[in-house]
Write an enzyme that holds these catalytic residues in place. Sequence first.
Site, PDB file in Angstrom:
ATOM      1  N   ARG A  97      35.634 -21.505  22.820  1.00 31.44           N
ATOM      2  CA  ARG A  97      37.061 -20.568  23.160  1.00 31.44           C
ATOM      3  C   ARG A  97      36.550 -19.053  23.180  1.00 31.44           C
ATOM      4  O   ARG A  97      37.395 -18.600  23.802  1.00 31.44           O
ATOM      5  CB  ARG A  97      37.857 -20.783  21.771  1.00 31.44           C
ATOM      6  CG  ARG A  97      39.218 -20.158  21.887  1.00 31.44           C
ATOM      7  CD  ARG A  97      39.884 -20.017  20.264  1.00 31.44           C
ATOM      8  NE  ARG A  97      41.229 -19.652  20.595  1.00 31.44           N
ATOM      9  CZ  ARG A  97      42.389 -20.116  20.741  1.00 31.44           C
ATOM     10  NH1 ARG A  97      42.380 -21.498  21.165  1.00 31.44           N
ATOM     11  NH2 ARG A  97      43.442 -19.630  20.959  1.00 31.44           N
ATOM     12  N   ASP A 112      40.372 -22.673  26.330  1.00 30.39           N
ATOM     13  CA  ASP A 112      41.367 -22.750  25.388  1.00 30.39           C
ATOM     14  C   ASP A 112      42.035 -24.103  25.355  1.00 30.39           C
ATOM     15  O   ASP A 112      42.485 -24.648  26.362  1.00 30.39           O
ATOM     16  CB  ASP A 112      42.356 -21.623  25.445  1.00 30.39           C
ATOM     17  CG  ASP A 112      43.414 -21.604  24.531  1.00 30.39           C
ATOM     18  OD1 ASP A 112      43.609 -22.773  23.641  1.00 30.39           O
ATOM     19  OD2 ASP A 112      44.293 -20.770  24.383  1.00 30.39           O
ATOM     20  N   GLU A 125      19.617 -34.932  -1.315  1.00 32.02           N
ATOM     21  CA  GLU A 125      19.427 -33.655  -0.488  1.00 32.02           C
ATOM     22  C   GLU A 125      19.154 -32.813  -1.911  1.00 32.02           C
ATOM     23  O   GLU A 125      19.760 -32.800  -2.746  1.00 32.02           O
ATOM     24  CB  GLU A 125      20.536 -33.559   0.364  1.00 32.02           C
ATOM     25  CG  GLU A 125      20.946 -34.219   1.403  1.00 32.02           C
ATOM     26  CD  GLU A 125      21.966 -33.855   2.122  1.00 32.02           C
ATOM     27  OE1 GLU A 125      22.046 -33.340   3.323  1.00 32.02           O
ATOM     28  OE2 GLU A 125      23.082 -34.019   1.612  1.00 32.02           O
ATOM     29  N   HIS A 148      25.964 -43.284   7.416  1.00 28.94           N
ATOM     30  CA  HIS A 148      24.694 -43.406   7.147  1.00 28.94           C
ATOM     31  C   HIS A 148      23.978 -44.442   6.253  1.00 28.94           C
ATOM     32  O   HIS A 148      23.105 -45.435   6.793  1.00 28.94           O
ATOM     33  CB  HIS A 148      23.920 -42.061   6.678  1.00 28.94           C
ATOM     34  CG  HIS A 148      24.144 -40.894   7.644  1.00 28.94           C
ATOM     35  ND1 HIS A 148      24.397 -41.079   9.062  1.00 28.94           N
ATOM     36  CD2 HIS A 148      24.349 -39.470   7.076  1.00 28.94           C
ATOM     37  CE1 HIS A 148      24.513 -39.613   9.231  1.00 28.94           C
ATOM     38  NE2 HIS A 148      24.885 -38.891   8.163  1.00 28.94           N
TER      39      HIS A 148
END
Length: 491
Positions: A52, A95, A217, A241
């Site tokens: 944008r 846009d 993680e 996953h």
Amino acid sequence: MNTPSPYTFVLFGATGDLSLRKVLPSLFRAFRTGQLGPEHASDAGRILAVARKPMDAAEYHAWCEEHVRKHIKPDVWDEGTWTRFLATIDYMPLDLGREAEFGVLAERLAKRPGVRIFYLATGPSLFIPICEGLRSAALNENSRIVLEKPLGHDLASSEAINDAVGAIFREDQIYRIDHYLGKEAVQNLLALRFGNAIFEPLWRRELIDSIQITIAEEIGVEGRGEFYEQTGALRDMVQNHLLQLLAIVAMEPPLSMDADAVRDEKMRVLRSLRHLDDESVARNVVRGQYGGGAIGKSAVPAYGDEPGVPADSQTETFVALKADIDNWRWADVPFFLRTGKRLGERVAEIVVNYRATPYPLLGEATAQPGVNRLVIRLQPNESIRLYCLAKQPGEGMNLQSVHLDLAFDQFFKGHRMDAYERLLLDVINGRLALFVRRDEQEQAWRWVAPIQAYWSRQHKGPKRYAAGTWGPPAASALLAQYGRSWVEEDN
């Protein structure tokens, strides 16, 4: 090395986080090794960045210098290659709310030969408007479209997106990306099973005690609290996953390595997952949320103290669960899955625990399930490790665990693709095998739906765990009730 046919790679969301951290660095890596096609002046602009923000190509190149360059590892960095790579990137502001601007995009693309690849590195709420805009400009023919996760927040929203996109693009044009399927170790899991006669006979209920799949993680939500509040670990990791990894581990040998042959077998696994009711969710699913703690020597805040997260948030950052596959090969073999943020280590791995010996002829050490185990590590260092017992030197029959290693970075010294690089090249070359088909994705949503429904009716929130640990104690208790424990590798 494959030389791709002419194409234009159109990257929507070109100024977003995914583009700067993953897509553009991976395209650079592929460009560096010549896999994006020959470098000719007439081919410049094969990548068209779309966002944008009003700017021209030169300004976008400067933006890449500031935001993308730092995500490219030093071992692949080269100033001259980077300059040539930027020369292949054009930019167009667009846009989405103005349909006429897709006509301008069509005019730009009409000057370029070959297939058009539309990569939607945007939020899923923009998938349908972008696809409708592409159709309005007749850009849905001779094209491929890449959809990032999460594709919806439940089965109904996923079906709505798939219905809308499927009305514009054929299924063989749609590439639903799950980057774990592009990891080298996942590919080597297929090679291990189906390229070696010694492993397939060991891949069955008679010899396997249990299978664990972990994606852990150390990081928290990394400033994306508002996004994560709408997602959570179940949607972000389990539905895609973890269930994709489970399907690859458990699938039958396909008739060929063609895309639909592989995906048909994964789909059979997903259909065979035992349905979860309220009782089984209460017993076999644990949800948690990290509190304050330490990662390494650094103090980190609780999830509720992260920017964009309400202090009373009930969103889960950790899930552990038991899954059962009701088919001939896997009956009575439990699959234990877990994932979480702010855990003790960054690691993704599959652990295949083999049954104990039928009689402890050489002592009790041989009587424990998992003494023989195969560990397929996906990150951070991809490897395959096989554990067995061997006699220690000296007197007596004293046994010790030893392992055989295949460390890919040590054995294969050439260029190693990262997951996104491989998947992007598969899109460019029209290979669908590593992408998720609609029926797979929706079947995974059906399986997690009872968990979502049960949690929505409960007044109890997720169990707390300290950052830097391996999740709430209930995750260990989950396995303990079945006489097992989590395997945590020391690499």
